[in-house]
Design a protein around this motif. Structure first.
Motif, PDB file in Angstrom:
ATOM      1  N   ASP A  27      59.678  11.981  58.495  1.00 33.78           N
ATOM      2  CA  ASP A  27      60.033  10.713  59.542  1.00 33.78           C
ATOM      3  C   ASP A  27      59.251  10.828  60.699  1.00 33.78           C
ATOM      4  O   ASP A  27      59.750  10.291  61.595  1.00 33.78           O
ATOM      5  CB  ASP A  27      61.684  10.901  59.696  1.00 33.78           C
ATOM      6  N   CYS A  28      58.016  11.249  60.314  1.00 35.20           N
ATOM      7  CA  CYS A  28      57.082  11.026  61.623  1.00 35.20           C
ATOM      8  C   CYS A  28      56.302   9.707  61.359  1.00 35.20           C
ATOM      9  O   CYS A  28      55.553   9.615  60.950  1.00 35.20           O
ATOM     10  CB  CYS A  28      56.090  12.136  61.563  1.00 35.20           C
ATOM     11  N   VAL A  29      57.002   9.036  62.678  1.00 33.60           N
ATOM     12  CA  VAL A  29      56.060   7.612  62.939  1.00 33.60           C
ATOM     13  C   VAL A  29      55.419   7.745  64.259  1.00 33.60           C
ATOM     14  O   VAL A  29      55.811   8.313  65.167  1.00 33.60           O
ATOM     15  CB  VAL A  29      57.190   6.550  63.009  1.00 33.60           C
ATOM     16  N   GLU A  30      54.036   7.204  64.340  1.00 35.04           N
ATOM     17  CA  GLU A  30      53.387   7.174  65.546  1.00 35.04           C
ATOM     18  C   GLU A  30      52.930   5.925  65.671  1.00 35.04           C
ATOM     19  O   GLU A  30      52.636   5.057  64.876  1.00 35.04           O
ATOM     20  CB  GLU A  30      52.185   7.985  65.185  1.00 35.04           C
ATOM     21  N   VAL A  31      52.956   5.507  66.929  1.00 34.23           N
ATOM     22  CA  VAL A  31      52.480   4.333  67.357  1.00 34.23           C
ATOM     23  C   VAL A  31      51.297   4.295  68.804  1.00 34.23           C
ATOM     24  O   VAL A  31      51.085   5.438  69.205  1.00 34.23           O
ATOM     25  CB  VAL A  31      53.709   3.323  68.026  1.00 34.23           C
ATOM     26  N   ILE A  32      50.584   3.147  68.820  1.00 32.83           N
ATOM     27  CA  ILE A  32      49.860   3.314  70.125  1.00 32.83           C
ATOM     28  C   ILE A  32      50.275   2.291  70.860  1.00 32.83           C
ATOM     29  O   ILE A  32      50.398   0.680  70.409  1.00 32.83           O
ATOM     30  CB  ILE A  32      48.423   2.728  69.573  1.00 32.83           C
ATOM     31  N   ASP A  33      50.457   2.161  71.958  1.00 33.60           N
ATOM     32  CA  ASP A  33      50.719   1.153  72.955  1.00 33.60           C
ATOM     33  C   ASP A  33      49.423   0.777  73.852  1.00 33.60           C
ATOM     34  O   ASP A  33      48.589   1.376  73.823  1.00 33.60           O
ATOM     35  CB  ASP A  33      51.718   1.855  74.139  1.00 33.60           C
ATOM     36  N   GLY A  34      49.755  -0.715  73.944  1.00 29.24           N
ATOM     37  CA  GLY A  34      48.601  -1.409  74.606  1.00 29.24           C
ATOM     38  C   GLY A  34      47.346  -1.664  73.751  1.00 29.24           C
ATOM     39  O   GLY A  34      46.283  -2.276  74.079  1.00 29.24           O
ATOM     40  N   HIS A  35      47.295  -1.697  72.662  1.00 26.11           N
ATOM     41  CA  HIS A  35      46.433  -2.164  71.509  1.00 26.11           C
ATOM     42  C   HIS A  35      46.410  -3.680  71.644  1.00 26.11           C
ATOM     43  O   HIS A  35      47.301  -4.293  71.702  1.00 26.11           O
ATOM     44  CB  HIS A  35      46.648  -1.744  70.105  1.00 26.11           C
ATOM     45  N   PRO A  36      45.152  -4.049  71.585  1.00 29.15           N
ATOM     46  CA  PRO A  36      44.930  -5.678  71.879  1.00 29.15           C
ATOM     47  C   PRO A  36      45.300  -6.814  70.774  1.00 29.15           C
ATOM     48  O   PRO A  36      45.704  -7.729  71.131  1.00 29.15           O
ATOM     49  CB  PRO A  36      43.464  -5.866  72.003  1.00 29.15           C
ATOM     50  N   HIS A  37      45.703  -6.113  69.438  1.00 25.44           N
ATOM     51  CA  HIS A  37      46.112  -7.033  68.491  1.00 25.44           C
ATOM     52  C   HIS A  37      47.523  -6.767  68.065  1.00 25.44           C
ATOM     53  O   HIS A  37      47.856  -7.125  67.074  1.00 25.44           O
ATOM     54  CB  HIS A  37      45.153  -6.808  67.334  1.00 25.44           C
ATOM     55  N   GLY A  38      48.353  -5.988  68.812  1.00 23.30           N
ATOM     56  CA  GLY A  38      49.785  -5.414  68.559  1.00 23.30           C
ATOM     57  C   GLY A  38      49.781  -4.193  68.578  1.00 23.30           C
ATOM     58  O   GLY A  38      49.246  -3.377  69.238  1.00 23.30           O
ATOM     59  N   ILE A  39      50.983  -3.611  67.829  1.00 25.20           N
ATOM     60  CA  ILE A  39      51.400  -2.407  67.722  1.00 25.20           C
ATOM     61  C   ILE A  39      50.960  -1.414  66.698  1.00 25.20           C
ATOM     62  O   ILE A  39      51.536  -1.792  65.579  1.00 25.20           O
ATOM     63  CB  ILE A  39      53.158  -2.060  68.003  1.00 25.20           C
ATOM     64  N   PRO A  40      49.846  -0.717  66.813  1.00 25.82           N
ATOM     65  CA  PRO A  40      49.522   0.086  65.657  1.00 25.82           C
ATOM     66  C   PRO A  40      50.604   0.991  65.275  1.00 25.82           C
ATOM     67  O   PRO A  40      50.991   1.744  65.989  1.00 25.82           O
ATOM     68  CB  PRO A  40      48.208   0.566  65.656  1.00 25.82           C
ATOM     69  N   VAL A  41      50.922   1.254  63.568  1.00 29.49           N
ATOM     70  CA  VAL A  41      52.235   2.136  63.257  1.00 29.49           C
ATOM     71  C   VAL A  41      51.448   2.833  62.243  1.00 29.49           C
ATOM     72  O   VAL A  41      50.756   2.155  61.255  1.00 29.49           O
ATOM     73  CB  VAL A  41      53.238   1.203  62.920  1.00 29.49           C
ATOM     74  N   ARG A  42      51.674   4.214  62.432  1.00 27.95           N
ATOM     75  CA  ARG A  42      51.193   5.169  61.015  1.00 27.95           C
ATOM     76  C   ARG A  42      52.157   6.090  60.701  1.00 27.95           C
ATOM     77  O   ARG A  42      52.925   6.568  61.639  1.00 27.95           O
ATOM     78  CB  ARG A  42      49.837   5.588  61.195  1.00 27.95           C
ATOM     79  N   ASP A  43      51.948   6.719  59.606  1.00 25.49           N
ATOM     80  CA  ASP A  43      52.995   7.733  59.289  1.00 25.49           C
ATOM     81  C   ASP A  43      51.808   9.039  59.679  1.00 25.49           C
ATOM     82  O   ASP A  43      50.768   9.262  59.275  1.00 25.49           O
ATOM     83  CB  ASP A  43      52.836   7.935  57.698  1.00 25.49           C
ATOM     84  N   SER A  44      52.527   9.798  60.454  1.00 22.91           N
ATOM     85  CA  SER A  44      51.788  11.071  61.026  1.00 22.91           C
ATOM     86  C   SER A  44      51.421  12.082  60.029  1.00 22.91           C
ATOM     87  O   SER A  44      50.463  12.788  60.245  1.00 22.91           O
ATOM     88  CB  SER A  44      52.360  11.693  62.171  1.00 22.91           C
ATOM     89  N   LYS A  45      52.037  12.021  58.893  1.00 20.40           N
ATOM     90  CA  LYS A  45      51.627  13.055  57.940  1.00 20.40           C
ATOM     91  C   LYS A  45      50.425  12.470  57.084  1.00 20.40           C
ATOM     92  O   LYS A  45      49.847  13.394  56.201  1.00 20.40           O
ATOM     93  CB  LYS A  45      52.761  13.057  56.733  1.00 20.40           C
ATOM     94  N   ALA A  46      49.775  11.368  57.557  1.00 21.26           N
ATOM     95  CA  ALA A  46      48.764  10.710  56.662  1.00 21.26           C
ATOM     96  C   ALA A  46      47.783  10.191  57.917  1.00 21.26           C
ATOM     97  O   ALA A  46      47.654   8.934  57.847  1.00 21.26           O
ATOM     98  CB  ALA A  46      49.037   9.715  55.615  1.00 21.26           C
ATOM     99  N   PRO A  47      47.186  10.910  58.824  1.00 20.80           N
ATOM    100  CA  PRO A  47      46.737  10.544  59.885  1.00 20.80           C
ATOM    101  C   PRO A  47      45.379   9.629  59.537  1.00 20.80           C
ATOM    102  O   PRO A  47      44.938   8.826  60.314  1.00 20.80           O
ATOM    103  CB  PRO A  47      46.416  11.577  60.930  1.00 20.80           C
ATOM    104  N   HIS A  48      44.841   9.789  58.165  1.00 20.52           N
ATOM    105  CA  HIS A  48      43.498   9.252  58.029  1.00 20.52           C
ATOM    106  C   HIS A  48      43.716   8.022  57.257  1.00 20.52           C
ATOM    107  O   HIS A  48      42.992   7.480  56.674  1.00 20.52           O
ATOM    108  CB  HIS A  48      42.658  10.169  57.269  1.00 20.52           C
ATOM    109  N   GLY A  49      45.070   7.891  56.926  1.00 24.08           N
ATOM    110  CA  GLY A  49      45.369   6.719  56.088  1.00 24.08           C
ATOM    111  C   GLY A  49      45.356   5.501  56.607  1.00 24.08           C
ATOM    112  O   GLY A  49      45.133   5.368  57.794  1.00 24.08           O
ATOM    113  N   PRO A  50      45.982   4.626  56.280  1.00 28.44           N
ATOM    114  CA  PRO A  50      46.144   3.295  56.834  1.00 28.44           C
ATOM    115  C   PRO A  50      47.082   3.333  58.082  1.00 28.44           C
ATOM    116  O   PRO A  50      48.096   3.933  58.165  1.00 28.44           O
ATOM    117  CB  PRO A  50      46.420   2.184  55.702  1.00 28.44           C
ATOM    118  N   ALA A  51      47.127   2.200  58.612  1.00 27.73           N
ATOM    119  CA  ALA A  51      48.228   1.913  59.757  1.00 27.73           C
ATOM    120  C   ALA A  51      48.365   0.231  59.655  1.00 27.73           C
ATOM    121  O   ALA A  51      47.603  -0.400  59.129  1.00 27.73           O
ATOM    122  CB  ALA A  51      47.650   1.955  61.065  1.00 27.73           C
ATOM    123  N   ILE A  52      49.689  -0.264  59.842  1.00 30.74           N
ATOM    124  CA  ILE A  52      49.984  -1.381  59.823  1.00 30.74           C
ATOM    125  C   ILE A  52      49.754  -1.836  61.571  1.00 30.74           C
ATOM    126  O   ILE A  52      50.036  -0.898  62.254  1.00 30.74           O
ATOM    127  CB  ILE A  52      51.473  -1.875  59.213  1.00 30.74           C
TER     128      ILE A  52
END
Length: 74
Positions: A27-52
C-alpha cells in the motif's frame, strides 16, 4: 506528458511516501507537492512506471475524505 499521466514517474524528483502507507512495503503511495500541473501520484513499488496527475483541488478533497469518515478515518 499526456494530460493526467506521466509515463515514467522516475523522471520527477521530490517523491514522498504517504503517511497512510505501511512500513511493510504494501500500500505504498507516493506524491509530489508543488508540481505545476497538479499532484503526481505513483505506486512506490513501481518507481519507473507511470504516475497519474490529480488536480490539486481534487487531491485536497480526497485527502479530506480519507482523514474523515468516508474511509474509516484515522
Amino acid at each position: 506528458m499526456a494530460e493526467g499521466t506521466i509515463p515514467s514517474a522516475a523522471t520527477l524528483n521530490g517523491w514522498r511516501k504517504s503517511s497512510y502507507s505501511d512500513n511493510e512495503g504494501a500500500d505504498c503511495v507516493e506524491v509530489i507537492d508543488g508540481h505545476p500541473h497538479g499532484i503526481p501520484v505513483r505506486d512506490s513499488k513501481a518507481p519507473h512506471g507511470p504516475a497519474i496527475v490529480v488536480p490539486a483541488g481534487a487531491w485536497s478533497a480526497f485527502v479530506a475524505a480519507v482523514k474523515g469518515e468516508a474511509f474509516g478515518g484515522r
